[in-house]
Design a protein around this motif. Structure first.
Motif, PDB file in Angstrom:
ATOM      1  N   LYS A  65      44.486  28.879  33.725  1.00 25.98           N
ATOM      2  CA  LYS A  65      45.042  30.263  33.847  1.00 25.98           C
ATOM      3  C   LYS A  65      45.109  30.379  35.219  1.00 25.98           C
ATOM      4  O   LYS A  65      44.451  30.444  36.151  1.00 25.98           O
ATOM      5  CB  LYS A  65      44.454  31.225  33.124  1.00 25.98           C
ATOM      6  CG  LYS A  65      45.304  32.576  33.285  1.00 25.98           C
ATOM      7  CD  LYS A  65      44.158  33.908  32.897  1.00 25.98           C
ATOM      8  CE  LYS A  65      45.041  35.269  32.940  1.00 25.98           C
ATOM      9  NZ  LYS A  65      44.227  36.244  32.578  1.00 25.98           N
ATOM     10  N   ILE A  66      46.529  31.024  35.875  1.00 22.68           N
ATOM     11  CA  ILE A  66      46.634  31.334  37.318  1.00 22.68           C
ATOM     12  C   ILE A  66      46.004  32.700  37.330  1.00 22.68           C
ATOM     13  O   ILE A  66      46.574  33.463  36.750  1.00 22.68           O
ATOM     14  CB  ILE A  66      48.231  31.169  37.718  1.00 22.68           C
ATOM     15  CG1 ILE A  66      48.717  29.635  37.261  1.00 22.68           C
ATOM     16  CG2 ILE A  66      48.430  31.726  38.860  1.00 22.68           C
ATOM     17  CD1 ILE A  66      50.256  29.657  37.682  1.00 22.68           C
ATOM     18  N   LEU A  67      45.371  32.652  38.395  1.00 26.32           N
ATOM     19  CA  LEU A  67      44.606  33.922  38.814  1.00 26.32           C
ATOM     20  C   LEU A  67      45.191  34.229  40.173  1.00 26.32           C
ATOM     21  O   LEU A  67      44.915  33.486  41.180  1.00 26.32           O
ATOM     22  CB  LEU A  67      43.050  33.672  38.812  1.00 26.32           C
ATOM     23  CG  LEU A  67      42.501  33.271  37.383  1.00 26.32           C
ATOM     24  CD1 LEU A  67      40.913  32.838  37.685  1.00 26.32           C
ATOM     25  CD2 LEU A  67      42.668  34.239  36.321  1.00 26.32           C
ATOM     26  N   THR A  68      45.467  35.333  40.199  1.00 32.16           N
ATOM     27  CA  THR A  68      46.356  35.862  41.443  1.00 32.16           C
ATOM     28  C   THR A  68      45.116  36.262  42.347  1.00 32.16           C
ATOM     29  O   THR A  68      43.792  36.608  41.951  1.00 32.16           O
ATOM     30  CB  THR A  68      47.215  37.106  41.257  1.00 32.16           C
ATOM     31  OG1 THR A  68      46.372  38.232  40.694  1.00 32.16           O
ATOM     32  CG2 THR A  68      48.222  36.762  40.107  1.00 32.16           C
ATOM     33  N   ARG A  69      45.398  36.574  43.510  1.00 34.11           N
ATOM     34  CA  ARG A  69      44.389  36.911  44.558  1.00 34.11           C
ATOM     35  C   ARG A  69      44.019  38.378  44.309  1.00 34.11           C
ATOM     36  O   ARG A  69      42.907  38.893  44.553  1.00 34.11           O
ATOM     37  CB  ARG A  69      44.929  36.894  46.166  1.00 34.11           C
ATOM     38  CG  ARG A  69      45.240  35.413  46.697  1.00 34.11           C
ATOM     39  CD  ARG A  69      45.828  35.228  47.918  1.00 34.11           C
ATOM     40  NE  ARG A  69      46.199  33.829  48.339  1.00 34.11           N
ATOM     41  CZ  ARG A  69      46.827  32.990  47.722  1.00 34.11           C
ATOM     42  NH1 ARG A  69      47.665  33.458  47.074  1.00 34.11           N
ATOM     43  NH2 ARG A  69      46.803  31.740  48.359  1.00 34.11           N
ATOM     44  N   GLU A  70      44.930  39.057  43.961  1.00 32.27           N
ATOM     45  CA  GLU A  70      44.458  40.422  43.483  1.00 32.27           C
ATOM     46  C   GLU A  70      43.530  40.574  42.494  1.00 32.27           C
ATOM     47  O   GLU A  70      42.686  41.308  42.488  1.00 32.27           O
ATOM     48  CB  GLU A  70      45.924  41.165  42.927  1.00 32.27           C
ATOM     49  CG  GLU A  70      47.066  41.715  44.366  1.00 32.27           C
ATOM     50  CD  GLU A  70      47.724  40.214  44.693  1.00 32.27           C
ATOM     51  OE1 GLU A  70      48.357  40.310  45.574  1.00 32.27           O
ATOM     52  OE2 GLU A  70      47.434  39.388  43.871  1.00 32.27           O
ATOM     53  N   GLU A  71      43.814  39.661  41.368  1.00 35.59           N
ATOM     54  CA  GLU A  71      42.810  39.738  40.244  1.00 35.59           C
ATOM     55  C   GLU A  71      41.471  39.237  40.628  1.00 35.59           C
ATOM     56  O   GLU A  71      40.506  39.635  40.388  1.00 35.59           O
ATOM     57  CB  GLU A  71      43.344  38.837  38.990  1.00 35.59           C
ATOM     58  CG  GLU A  71      44.465  39.314  38.442  1.00 35.59           C
ATOM     59  CD  GLU A  71      45.156  38.138  37.363  1.00 35.59           C
ATOM     60  OE1 GLU A  71      45.555  38.579  36.342  1.00 35.59           O
ATOM     61  OE2 GLU A  71      45.230  36.951  37.916  1.00 35.59           O
ATOM     62  N   ILE A  72      41.341  38.059  41.532  1.00 34.15           N
ATOM     63  CA  ILE A  72      40.064  37.757  42.084  1.00 34.15           C
ATOM     64  C   ILE A  72      39.161  38.691  42.842  1.00 34.15           C
ATOM     65  O   ILE A  72      38.183  38.908  42.580  1.00 34.15           O
ATOM     66  CB  ILE A  72      40.475  36.409  42.956  1.00 34.15           C
ATOM     67  CG1 ILE A  72      40.970  35.262  41.712  1.00 34.15           C
ATOM     68  CG2 ILE A  72      39.255  36.143  43.531  1.00 34.15           C
ATOM     69  CD1 ILE A  72      41.328  33.949  42.684  1.00 34.15           C
ATOM     70  N   ALA A  73      39.917  39.546  43.876  1.00 29.27           N
ATOM     71  CA  ALA A  73      39.463  40.511  44.712  1.00 29.27           C
ATOM     72  C   ALA A  73      38.966  41.561  43.680  1.00 29.27           C
ATOM     73  O   ALA A  73      37.837  42.075  44.136  1.00 29.27           O
ATOM     74  CB  ALA A  73      40.667  41.011  45.518  1.00 29.27           C
ATOM     75  N   LYS A  74      39.640  42.064  42.740  1.00 27.35           N
ATOM     76  CA  LYS A  74      39.164  42.988  41.740  1.00 27.35           C
ATOM     77  C   LYS A  74      37.927  42.674  41.051  1.00 27.35           C
ATOM     78  O   LYS A  74      36.936  43.325  40.837  1.00 27.35           O
ATOM     79  CB  LYS A  74      40.373  43.617  40.750  1.00 27.35           C
ATOM     80  CG  LYS A  74      39.785  44.775  40.058  1.00 27.35           C
ATOM     81  CD  LYS A  74      41.107  45.138  39.150  1.00 27.35           C
ATOM     82  CE  LYS A  74      40.562  46.197  38.270  1.00 27.35           C
ATOM     83  NZ  LYS A  74      41.639  46.779  37.351  1.00 27.35           N
ATOM     84  N   GLU A  75      37.995  41.393  40.492  1.00 31.67           N
ATOM     85  CA  GLU A  75      37.070  41.191  39.460  1.00 31.67           C
ATOM     86  C   GLU A  75      35.829  40.389  40.126  1.00 31.67           C
ATOM     87  O   GLU A  75      34.713  40.512  39.760  1.00 31.67           O
ATOM     88  CB  GLU A  75      37.517  39.889  38.613  1.00 31.67           C
ATOM     89  CG  GLU A  75      38.793  40.707  37.758  1.00 31.67           C
ATOM     90  CD  GLU A  75      38.245  41.827  36.705  1.00 31.67           C
ATOM     91  OE1 GLU A  75      36.872  41.625  36.335  1.00 31.67           O
ATOM     92  OE2 GLU A  75      39.235  42.575  36.367  1.00 31.67           O
ATOM     93  N   VAL A  76      36.075  39.864  41.257  1.00 29.14           N
ATOM     94  CA  VAL A  76      34.799  39.122  42.049  1.00 29.14           C
ATOM     95  C   VAL A  76      34.169  39.840  42.906  1.00 29.14           C
ATOM     96  O   VAL A  76      33.129  39.995  43.407  1.00 29.14           O
ATOM     97  CB  VAL A  76      35.184  37.631  42.406  1.00 29.14           C
ATOM     98  CG1 VAL A  76      34.117  36.844  43.170  1.00 29.14           C
ATOM     99  CG2 VAL A  76      35.865  36.950  41.189  1.00 29.14           C
TER     100      VAL A  76
END
Length: 230
Positions: A173-184
């Motif tokens: 699944k493609i993970l956006t930088r926004e998703e990674i910043a928020k979740e990690v």
């Protein structure tokens, strides 16, 4: 009616449609994969109460799929479907971790009975998480915070570990930088910084560089993906 969620892995579209319809009529929620690799990715990306899988499939056969699932979950019930009736094939399926076996052609009512019986024997609320995330030959042991690839242990910092964990929880699944910043990182992504790209590169040096197959890929303009294909 019930809320059990089933994964059906079957490359025969006609049979898949027939089984899905009959299972849904009994109140089950069904998700369908057309081959073993897709089935494994869906299993790794969602929670299911039971798996029904064909034996002979492209990309990843039912026995191999069963083995991969058992590395991550030792208790989820698995039913294998096959046109083969030889004893050796059944033994191989059970050795791989299957709980039940149906030889095609079979009566749909028989499958419904087997599904109901297995769900009764293995209620999901009693299952405990295995604490293991696996993708290809990459393993993350959550309880001990250790990571291995091809049996070789890889040392990661806490933030690298959390980033890899997020990727492993969302394979293919493609993970956006926004998703990674928020979740990690627990923060909004600042487009003026490249800290996520920096940490992705840190991971690549440890997870991918020493090995032939690369798993962490960039999708230009979109984000990053953990995948067997570039």
């Amino acid at each position: 009616m019930n809320n059990s969620k089933l994964l059906l892995v079957e490359d025969d579209i006609r049979l898949s449609s027939l089984l899905s319809r009959n299972l849904e009529e009994k109140g089950y929620h069904i998700e369908v994969a057309c081959d073993g690799e897709e089935g494994l990715a869906m299993f790794q990306n969602s929670r299911f109460d039971l798996i029904i899988s064909d034996l002979m499939m492209p990309k990843l056969d039912g026995v191999s799929l069963c083995r991969e699932i058992r590395k991550q979950n030792s208790q989820i019930p698995i039913i294998l479907l096959t046109a083969l009736g030889a004893t050796d094939d059944k033994v191989e399926g059970f050795d791989a971790g299957a709980d039940d076996y149906l030889v095609k052609p079979f009566d749909i009512r028989e499958l419904l009975v087997r599904v109901k019986s297995l769900l009764r024997r293995f209620p999901q609320e009693e299952l405990e998480p295995t604490g293991l995330l696996v993708f290809a030959e990459l393993e993350m042991h959550l309880n001990s915070a250790r990571v291995f690839r091809e049996g070789k242990e890889i040392q990661l910092t806490p933030k690298e570990f959390n980033l890899l964990k997020y990727l492993l929880e969302h394979p293919e699944k493609i993970l956006t930088r926004e998703e990674i910043a928020k979740e990690v990182w627990g923060m909004d992504f600042d487009t003026g910084t490249n800290f996520i790209d920096v940490y992705i590169n840190y991971l690549r040096k440890k997870i991918d560089k020493p090995f032939a197959q690369k798993l962490i890929h960039t999708r230009t303009g979109m984000g990053f993906i953990l995948s067997r294909t570039s």
